[in-house]
Design an enzyme around this catalytic site. Structure first.
Site, PDB file in Angstrom:
ATOM      1  N   ASP A 199       8.707   3.234  -5.214  1.00  0.00           N
ATOM      2  CA  ASP A 199       9.447   1.741  -5.448  1.00  0.00           C
ATOM      3  C   ASP A 199      10.900   2.232  -5.744  1.00  0.00           C
ATOM      4  OD1 ASP A 199       9.476   0.486  -6.434  1.00  0.00           O
ATOM      5  OD2 ASP A 199       7.806   0.276  -8.048  1.00  0.00           O
TER       6      ASP A 199
ATOM      7  N   LYS B  81       5.804  -3.759   3.911  1.00  0.00           N
ATOM      8  CA  LYS B  81       5.826  -4.216   2.110  1.00  0.00           C
ATOM      9  C   LYS B  81       6.319  -5.605   2.015  1.00  0.00           C
ATOM     10  CE  LYS B  81       8.230  -2.845  -2.767  1.00  0.00           C
ATOM     11  NZ  LYS B  81       8.795  -1.181  -3.031  1.00  0.00           N
TER      12      LYS B  81
ATOM     13  N   ASP C  39       0.998   5.103 -11.070  1.00  0.00           N
ATOM     14  CA  ASP C  39       1.203   3.733 -10.284  1.00  0.00           C
ATOM     15  C   ASP C  39       2.004   4.417  -8.451  1.00  0.00           C
ATOM     16  OD1 ASP C  39       1.139   1.769 -11.302  1.00  0.00           O
ATOM     17  OD2 ASP C  39       2.155   0.821  -9.520  1.00  0.00           O
TER      18      ASP C  39
END
Length: 477
Positions: free
Chosen positions: A256, A106, A246
């Site tokens: 997240d 990421k 998502d």
């Protein structure tokens, strides 16, 4: 280097991902390495190779990096084209126990899904993901975990210039509700069927080989996983902050850690995310949003369940309508355990509800109050609960619960320390501004054993002086 990757997700077909290499970085340097996780996954990479491999500069054997395609409802509005805009799935690694685990970068650069973004990540959100995911793992909350954080040697421009970094995230998979929405929106039932089969195989779902029951059982087990995740969020006071579809993994793991925060003063309407202006993802709204997200998944599965949409809706509706009862039963049981009971009847549930009402009315800290109940005579902050304490203790006596057993039950479900927001932000600021990792490492050691008294624990148990009234979190993109 002992890491051999497969590319099973890439092999699903062109519709599922886009091949793309991570970007080059001028001076990758390893900041954080998760030794425990590396050992658990049987990943052995020499110290000199770690910064190169986990910034995407050196590819492990078998790696064929891709950006994953997905869509999603963001704050209730459907966006048909999201995807990994700053992330690369390097491939799947087989852990020591034979389970496949995604190795996912990421902040590793632009992809075909980046739109106007630079594909990069600042050091602060990168370290935040490491800190929070490890804290959540230790708290017993299902979560993706971070293997490494590498500084890139370049500057990333956000509100101001900050050092860049790449996070290496591991997960059972990165399949989201939004992944299903991607193919449902494009009327691609074959791809939806392939995705279901991939999830069933990857996550060991127990389903028939074919027929409507296959998809109904799949959906029911996804519900179970989401409820387990949600119950643990509510147990420890975690506020996700951006529960878009998502960010809802089929595996039932937290993903997240941008706008997330920990609940301090108990208030179900608590919101810390700077972008959640309507309070959609407030602490107390998380059950309803999970239900809403699952309904979006159900819509995606309709063409697989039956050719006739009305029939498909008729078959799946009992599962959607049954969510609240399943969640409420699990929630009552969790609260009973937090208060030292084995099971939850109406009296126990009423006792728990009354406690939360009193905590809200008296602006009491969620974590501190629960741990103070272990020895209520010693903590003056419980004075507002005197009448409730008497009824609670009488109820424990009525259930004939052994005091030692009750205390152990409470200790197992109420953490002594959490990653409190004011400590998280202070430590991240130290890392970003001067590269100081010393207190971060001390904090991580404390968070590793959140249910036990340990060295340095007291310096991270204090409550924020302003009760987090002006605290805000950001997505970190």
């Amino acid at each position: 280097m002992s890491i051999q990757l497969t590319h099973q997700y890439l092999d699903l077909g062109q519709a599922f991902s886009r091949p793309v290499l991570p970007e080059s970085f001028p001076e990758p340097k390893l900041l954080l390495w998760n030794t425990d996780l590396a050992d658990e996954l049987a990943i052995s990479v020499t110290a000199s190779e770690r910064a190169q491999v986990f910034s995407g500069q050196l590819l492990a054997s078998g790696s064929r990096p891709v950006a994953m395609a997905y869509s999603g409802h963001q704050f209730g509005q459907f966006n048909p084209q999201l995807g990994d805009g700053r992330a690369h799935l390097l491939g799947e690694h087989e852990s020591a126990n034979g389970q496949l685990v995604d190795i996912h970068l990421k902040g590793s650069g632009r992809t075909p899904f980046s739109r106007n973004g630079d594909g990069k990540c600042g050091i602060r959100p990168a370290v935040r993901e490491y800190l929070m995911s490890e804290a959540m793992h230790a708290l017993g909350v299902p979560t993706c975990r971070t293997l490494a954080v590498v500084s890139t040697g370049e500057t990333v421009f956000r509100e101001q210039p900050v050092p860049g970094a790449v996070v290496t995230r591991t997960a059972e998979s990165h399949i989201r509700v939004g992944t299903f929405e991607h193919f449902a929106a494009r009327n691609q039932p074959a791809e939806l069927s392939t995705l279901v089969d991939f999830c069933i195989s990857r996550h060991d779902f127990d389903t028939p080989e074919s027929g409507p029951e296959k998809y109904l059982r799949f959906f029911s087990q996804v519900i179970d996983k989401q409820i387990k995740l949600l119950i643990n969020w509510m147990r420890v006071g975690f506020i996700h902050g951006v529960m878009n579809t998502d960010n809802c993994l089929i595996s039932g793991h937290t993903i997240d850690y941008g706008p997330c925060a920990m609940l301090g003063v108990y208030d179900p309407q608590t919101v810390y995310s700077s972008i959640d202006h309507q309070g959609r993802y407030a602490f107390g709204n998380q059950p309803a949003i999970t239900h809403w997200n699952l309904a979006r998944l159900a819509e995606c599965l309709l063409p697989l369940i039956a050719d006739d949409q009305d029939q498909a809706v008729h078959l799946i509706m009992p599962y959607i309508e049954g969510f609240s009862d399943r969640y409420n039963q699990a929630y009552r049981q969790m609260m009973a355990h937090k208060l030292g009971f084995n099971t939850a009847d109406e009296e126990v549930s009423s006792c728990a509800d009354e406690l939360l009402k009193l905590m809200h009315a008296n602006q009491m800290d969620y974590t501190h109050t629960m741990t103070a109940l272990l020895d209520p005579d010693k903590d003056k902050s419980l004075s507002a609960l005197n009448a409730w304490l008497s009824s609670w203790q009488q109820l424990l006596h009525k259930w004939n619960i052994n005091k030692e057993h009750s205390v152990q039950q409470m200790k197992a479900n109420n953490p002594l320390v959490i990653p409190r927001n004011h400590h998280v932000e202070r430590i991240l600021k130290q890392v970003e501004e001067n590269g100081d990792l010393n207190e971060l490492k001390t904090f991580l050691k404390v968070l590793k054993s959140p249910y036990q008294t340990s060295k340095h624990i007291s310096q991270y148990q204090d409550l924020p002086t302003d009760q987090d009234q002006n605290y805000q979190t950001y997505c970190g993109t």
